[in-house]
Design a protein around this motif. Structure first.
Motif, PDB file in Angstrom:
ATOM      1  N   SER A 170       0.790  -1.230   0.000  1.00 50.29           N
ATOM      2  CA  SER A 170       0.000   0.000   0.000  1.00 50.29           C
ATOM      3  C   SER A 170       0.824   1.283   0.000  1.00 50.29           C
ATOM      4  O   SER A 170       0.267   2.353  -0.200  1.00 50.29           O
ATOM      5  CB  SER A 170      -0.916   0.021   1.231  1.00 50.29           C
ATOM      6  OG  SER A 170      -1.715  -1.129   1.262  1.00 50.29           O
ATOM      7  N   ALA A 216       4.653   1.045  -3.491  1.00 53.55           N
ATOM      8  CA  ALA A 216       3.190   0.984  -3.606  1.00 53.55           C
ATOM      9  C   ALA A 216       2.802   0.478  -4.988  1.00 53.55           C
ATOM     10  O   ALA A 216       3.447   0.803  -5.979  1.00 53.55           O
ATOM     11  CB  ALA A 216       2.593   2.364  -3.370  1.00 53.55           C
ATOM     12  N   THR A 232       3.434   7.858   0.879  1.00 56.38           N
ATOM     13  CA  THR A 232       2.085   7.358   0.604  1.00 56.38           C
ATOM     14  C   THR A 232       1.425   8.205  -0.477  1.00 56.38           C
ATOM     15  O   THR A 232       1.881   9.303  -0.799  1.00 56.38           O
ATOM     16  CB  THR A 232       1.215   7.406   1.876  1.00 56.38           C
ATOM     17  OG1 THR A 232       1.171   8.754   2.352  1.00 56.38           O
ATOM     18  CG2 THR A 232       1.767   6.496   2.964  1.00 56.38           C
ATOM     19  N   SER A 236       4.215   8.747  -3.261  1.00 51.67           N
ATOM     20  CA  SER A 236       4.890   7.485  -3.572  1.00 51.67           C
ATOM     21  C   SER A 236       5.368   7.502  -5.018  1.00 51.67           C
ATOM     22  O   SER A 236       4.965   8.358  -5.809  1.00 51.67           O
ATOM     23  CB  SER A 236       3.938   6.305  -3.349  1.00 51.67           C
ATOM     24  OG  SER A 236       2.890   6.349  -4.306  1.00 51.67           O
TER      25      SER A 236
END
Length: 944
Positions: A170, A216, A232, A236
């Motif tokens: 993720s 990710a 994130t 990413s």
């Protein structure tokens, strides 16, 4: 990437800077304690309060999609194209020229067409949205010192999370602990082989190669790990590539540009004719200037084909529908025709040209060499030697290789419940290939695993490139080992040869290495198989729990090599042949190795053995001028990064190529967006790739692209056919006004404005749509793509429309007008300017134009081929349109209300007989012309 900025154009350099800035790979070489300190976290994770604060700071862990246009803007853009604007103006001119009904009708057509266009594209977008897949829904994190399951959207930098086999990852993360973790990074790199990940820093070759960083959008194939998130969402690497894709602005498609050019051409023609008629009305008929101006405006409206835009839209919509049946979902109507112009396809390899299913096709043993049949993850193939099937019982060496391969394996292959579905792979593609190999030889893998249970293992790591498992049955203990050949040979003391274990010699090693090099030259990958009989081996501790890499992975018995590849799709060979036949080049652009890329490219016929292979590192040092020159020849790109794919597409476009770019990964998305036509894989493709593409293949089949290109060429050809069909009626529509002018008003207008509208928007429409549904003419894929400088409306179409079809129709319709008048006393009496005779004469003029258009609809079905060769009744839509226009004509002639509106009157039965005879000679004369042209342009025989 160093050294690239000074050597490439500023725009490209800026793109690279955007992608590379603050790369998450900078955390790879940091000390772990520094990583914790930087994110304010620790090995036991964040607290809930810290996570909440970081979520506010960094935002949700989501990939933002391009902001969609508002529904209102999306709707209104269908009414603001250059052609639509021309129709708005035409309607206004018609109303100003006191032709209110015509003006309102033109506006109504524009509104209907705009609504239909919006609906088509809205439906396509809905279908696309249904295909998009989101990032994983949940993540296992450590918060407040204990494991918690959270929505992956709430994952933040500093979160410590757990990775298990099968998990989609993720966030970009630095690995804290790893237990034989292997990751599928093909969505980012394009390479189908799983990559080993570990906690220790090791800088690999190329982008995304750091051993202690996971990214990710990738997937854990096997093993487990604990990692700390360092980036994130849009921060990413996945997100940065998505941002690069979204920064690419929309460019008008070739068809949009061509329709704008066509609109300007038609406007110029209409204004020129209107000016001529304006001058003629003043000097020949002696009209007042105001009346002459209104008359000229009427002629301008008559020469603007009001039915063209809706016909184009409907034709493209039909193309979209046909392509959807061939597994190609088109998101934008104009993209259909762009495919037909394609000169170069930049194709990803993994999953596009190949099946993305590792398949073992050769086995090398000291005693024999075997071939393995069957494609992909199927177990109905065979193991053969000298083209003869072999069994395990016949070859003890083969039996041992299969047994070790099955036992040293963490992957399960679940066969599909429904025929035609792919097996479900739980684990790595390489291990799945080994399982299928054993099944092909008739081994019951599940039964074998139960008979020989595993009691321990030494997991795979990227340093030693091996995996060992320990097995015990009764008193017998065996160590099964698989791994790279360079890591296996040095620790092998013996070799299995025809069921006998003997010392391995230097000659054996040379022979094994030679075989490995032979396979590598063919782009194949080999995996070495070995074992060790632990019974009565004093060099090993008695308790398997005490076995280590140092004492267990040594003194091995070498068994053989399993040789594998990701095989080409079976249908790719024919698709590539068709592309070459159509003068379309295919350039492989892949993240895979040079050897593998060239092997696949030459095997399926994309290039010859002389093709140049350019790696990503070479490309980084290459000046744009050198790249342009390289792209003119046979070339393959290997180990390239996402922004380099973008650069390749951009450079091809600067060379004047129309580029289609295919792919399924995040790494393909920027190139998909930049290309003239981006083609994403619908089954295996990432959401970013699908969002960037203009077309999505719902079956991931490269051959569907070829079918789509043929459809695109057919659409363009059909556009020209019904352009010819629509324009040819302008001449007989203008001829009555020419007669009126040159007779100085003595000949009343043989055709009224509303009757002109009947032809443009009534009788012509359905046959024109039938032409839009015409199938490809023979040989359309043996012609080169049309030149960018070529136009829909060219000299040939203008001459054929006005000087041939149009002139003949003008003569016939004029004869029809005078024929009716002659039956009522002309030339002994003057031509009536109103009343029943005038209405009957204009009706006959209108009817003659309609029946000339019936012949034109049949003639326009082919450019040079005989209409009889494709079947004169094969296009039911055209014949349905012909029946409709005759029925509509009959309604206009015999329904009292319509008679008054369109200035028509009933005609006699012998007039109908004459009308039905009109198309026959026109079709036969055109067939004779086409026959002459075919003979004229036929290739000359070389026979003396």
């Amino acid at each position: 990437m160093q050294g690239i900025t000074p050597k490439i154009e500023k725009k490209e350099a800026g793109i690279l800077d955007k992608v590379n800035q603050k790369s998450t790979t900078r955390y790879a070489s940091m000390h772990m304690n520094d990583v914790y300190k930087y994110f304010g976290t620790k090995e036991t994770g964040l607290t809930s309060e810290q996570a909440a604060g970081l979520l506010k700071k960094f935002g949700k862990n989501t990939i933002q999609r391009n902001k969609k246009q508002s529904q209102l803007k999306s709707f209104l853009k269908n009414f603001t194209s250059l052609m639509a604007i021309l129709l708005w103006i035409s309607g206004f001119i018609a109303i100003f020229a006191q032709m209110v009904e015509l003006g309102i009708a033109i506006w109504a057509v524009n509104v209907i067409n705009g609504i239909f266009s919006y609906w088509q594209e809205h439906q396509a977008q809905k279908a696309t949205d249904s295909l998009l897949k989101m990032l994983p829904t949940y993540a296992q994190v450590l918060r407040d010192g204990k494991p918690q399951q959270i929505n992956s959207e709430d994952l933040v930098p500093g979160d410590v999370f757990i990775i298990q086999a099968g998990n989609s990852i993720s966030a970009d993360a630095r690995i804290i602990k790893s237990n034989a973790l292997q990751v599928d990074e093909s969505a980012l790199t394009g390479e189908s082989v799983l990559v080993g990940k570990q906690a220790q820093y090791a800088h690999g070759v190329g982008r995304f190669a750091e051993a202690n960083i996971v990214f990710a959008g990738t997937v854990a194939g096997s093993g487990t790990a604990t990692a700390v998130a360092v980036a994130t969402g849009m921060h990413s690497e996945f997100g940065k590539i998505a941002k690069l894709t979204q920064s690419e602005k929309h460019h008008a498609s070739p068809l949009e540009l061509e329709l704008n050019h066509l609109t300007k051409q038609l406007s110029l023609i209409a204004i020129l004719i209107g000016t001529i008629f304006f001058i003629a009305a003043i000097f020949f008929v002696h009209y007042p200037i105001a009346k002459s101006f209104i008359f000229a405006l009427g002629m301008i409206v008559a020469f603007i084909p009001e039915g063209l835009l809706p016909t184009v839209t409907l034709s493209l919509a039909q193309g979209v529908t046909r392509m959807a049946k061939k597994h190609a979902l088109v998101k934008n109507l104009n993209s259909v025709e762009t495919l037909g112009e394609t000169t170069v396809i930049c194709s990803d390899k993994t999953g596009t040209l190949t099946q993305n299913q590792m398949t073992i096709n050769h086995l090398w043993l000291a005693s024999h060499e075997f071939t393995v049949t069957g494609q992909g993850y199927v177990n109905n193939g065979h193991i053969q030697m000298n083209n003869q099937d072999v069994t395990i019982a016949q070859h003890p060496d083969l039996e041992m290789l299969l047994r070790v391969s099955a036992l040293n394996n963490d992957t399960k292959v679940e066969q599909p419940k429904n025929a035609g579905d792919n097996p479900k792979i739980i684990g790595t593609p390489t291990e799945a290939a080994l399982i299928i190999l054993a099944q092909k030889a008739g081994m019951n893998v599940e039964e074998e695993i139960q008979k020989v249970p595993r009691i321990g293992e030494l997991p795979f790591d990227s340093d030693r490139k091996r995996m060992s498992t320990f097995h015990k049955v009764g008193d017998k203990t065996t160590i099964c080992v698989k791994g790279s050949l360079d890591g296996m040979l040095p620790i092998s003391d013996t070799i299995l040869d025809n069921g006998t274990v003997r010392p391995i010699t230097e000659a054996d090693k040379q022979q094994i290495n030679a075989a490995d090099k032979k396979y590598a030259a063919q782009g194949l990958r080999s995996l070495a198989i070995a074992y060790r009989d632990a019974n009565d081996d004093d060099r090993l501790p008695n308790d398997p729990k005490d076995w280590t890499i140092e004492n267990a992975e040594t003194h091995l018995t070498f068994v053989g090599l399993t040789v594998m590849q990701d095989p080409p799709r079976p249908e790719i060979y024919e698709a590539v042949r068709k592309c070459h036949e159509a003068s379309i080049r295919i350039i492989m652009v892949t993240g895979d190795s040079s050897l593998t890329a060239k092997s696949i490219a030459t095997k399926i016929g994309i290039t010859s053995d002389n093709a140049r292979v350019i790696t990503g590192d070479e490309l980084a040092e290459m000046h744009t001028a050198d790249l342009k020159k390289a792209l003119e020849g046979e070339v393959i790109f290997a180990r390239v990064a996402p922004e380099q794919k973008y650069r390749i597409v951009s450079t091809l476009q600067s060379n004047g190529e129309i580029v289609a770019s295919t792919g399924d990964g995040v790494n393909d998305a920027p190139a998909l967006k930049k290309a003239d036509i981006g083609v994403a894989m619908g089954v295996t493709g990432t959401d970013v790739a699908k969002d960037a593409a203009d077309m999505i293949l719902t079956d991931d089949n490269f051959a569907s692209i070829v079918a789509a290109i043929e459809e695109g060429r057919t659409v363009y050809s059909n556009l020209q056919k019904f352009l010819l069909y629509i324009l040819n009626s302008n001449m007989p529509e203008a001829a009555p006004s020419i007669l009126f002018l040159f007779s100085r008003g003595l000949i009343p207008l043989p055709l009224t404005v509303m009757q002109i509208l009947t032809v443009d928007l009534g009788t012509d429409m359905l046959p024109a749509l039938g032409l839009g549904a015409e199938k490809s003419e023979p040989g359309i894929m043996k012609q080169p793509p049309r030149l960018r400088t070529a136009h829909l409306l060219n000299r040939g179409i203008i001459l054929k429309a006005f000087a041939w079809y149009g002139m003949v129709a003008s003569i016939i319709s004029t004869i029809g007008y005078f024929f009716v008048n002659s039956q009522h006393g002309w030339p002994n009496i003057a031509l009536a300017a109103s009343g029943p005779v005038y209405q009957e004469a204009t009706t006959m003029t209108l009817a003659a134009i309609v029946f000339c258009q019936i012949a034109a609809a049949i003639n326009c079905r082919t450019k040079n081929s005989s209409v009889f060769s494709i079947g004169i009744f094969s296009n039911r839509r055209i014949w349905g349109g012909i029946v409709f226009e005759v029925a509509l004509l009959a309604l206009l002639i015999y329904v009292p209300f319509l008679q008054g509106l369109f200035n028509t009157a009933p005609i006699d039965w012998h007039d109908w007989v004459l009308l039905f005879c009109i198309p026959i000679p026109l079709v036969l004369i055109e067939e004779a012309r086409k026959l002459f042209m075919r003979k004229k342009h036929a290739p000359k025989s070389n026979v003396a």
